[in-house]
Design an enzyme around this catalytic site. Sequence first.
Site, PDB file in Angstrom:
ATOM      1  N   GLU A 122       0.860  -1.184   0.000  1.00 10.46           N
ATOM      2  CA  GLU A 122       0.000   0.000   0.000  1.00 10.46           C
ATOM      3  C   GLU A 122       0.895   1.231   0.000  1.00 10.46           C
ATOM      4  O   GLU A 122       1.779   1.354   0.848  1.00 10.46           O
ATOM      5  CB  GLU A 122      -0.880   0.049   1.253  1.00 10.46           C
ATOM      6  CG  GLU A 122      -1.881  -1.063   1.399  1.00 10.46           C
ATOM      7  CD  GLU A 122      -2.661  -0.899   2.696  1.00 10.46           C
ATOM      8  OE1 GLU A 122      -2.976   0.252   3.081  1.00 10.46           O
ATOM      9  OE2 GLU A 122      -2.942  -1.922   3.338  1.00 10.46           O
TER      10      GLU A 122
ATOM     11  N   ASP B 234      -5.620   9.402  10.532  1.00 11.86           N
ATOM     12  CA  ASP B 234      -4.238   8.963  10.691  1.00 11.86           C
ATOM     13  C   ASP B 234      -3.658   9.440  12.012  1.00 11.86           C
ATOM     14  O   ASP B 234      -3.874  10.578  12.431  1.00 11.86           O
ATOM     15  CB  ASP B 234      -3.373   9.491   9.544  1.00 11.86           C
ATOM     16  CG  ASP B 234      -3.776   8.913   8.203  1.00 11.86           C
ATOM     17  OD1 ASP B 234      -4.286   7.782   8.197  1.00 11.86           O
ATOM     18  OD2 ASP B 234      -3.598   9.584   7.180  1.00 11.86           O
TER      19      ASP B 234
END
Length: 267
Positions: free
Chosen positions: A47, A58
């Site tokens: 990824e 995040d």
Amino acid sequence: MKENRITRLMKQDKKLLLAYYMPEFPVPGATLPVLEALQENGADIIELGMPYSDPIGDGPVIQDAAHKAISHGVTVRSILDLVKQARAGEGCKKITTPILLMGYSNPLIAYGGDCFMADAVEAGVDGLLIPDLPPEESEDFLERARSFGLTVVYLISPVTPPDRIELIDCMSTDFSYCLAVNATTGTGKLDTAGMDEQIAEYLKRVRKHAKKKFVVGFGIKDRERVRKMWELADGAVVGSALLQQVASAKTPEETAAMAAEFWQSLR
């Protein structure tokens, strides 16, 4: 249309180990050597994060990596250029590992949806994971992505109800991505002793309602946790821990060496 690399991989009967990496972190020029290191040491899917200045899900590790990537000039276009180089073996051994791009929708909208997908396929991208694009609002996006031969991955969380697990499973092209905890990524606040039973029950629930494969991420840092997740899911994703391992590197070569050593320790 040539079969998607992720689609082909998901037909295999094996437990998967997925890597998440932020391009050009921690130093410019690190991406291609790191891709080679991850491929050589057994990453099943890589990824690549698409950095965004205002990420909503995040944690500090990935936020810091994103800010550094942006400061190093990383854009959606530059990531596609790096993928294209990797597929051609320019600057590294030829990368044949499936590549999934993960990032927020705003940069893709700015790029232009169909233009982005066409350029992504041309570069050698296999799939997309857009965390802020829920399945209920993305039928057109999904249809367009599939028309370009791109796999689309959607997220499941511990509070996702059974009917929505079934929807996400149906709309995800080849597999879905389970968040192991309701928290931002890479916070390091996963109490594994206290959470194991809850995670196990959650993933058993996903298994009951999902027909396709699913992988699990967030808080996976070592071989023990990888194997624990393999018992419950079809794959484990390691991201923040990888970024932490390479954060102190001063050169692309050192970054790749650190990535290789860490990835070997997970297998």
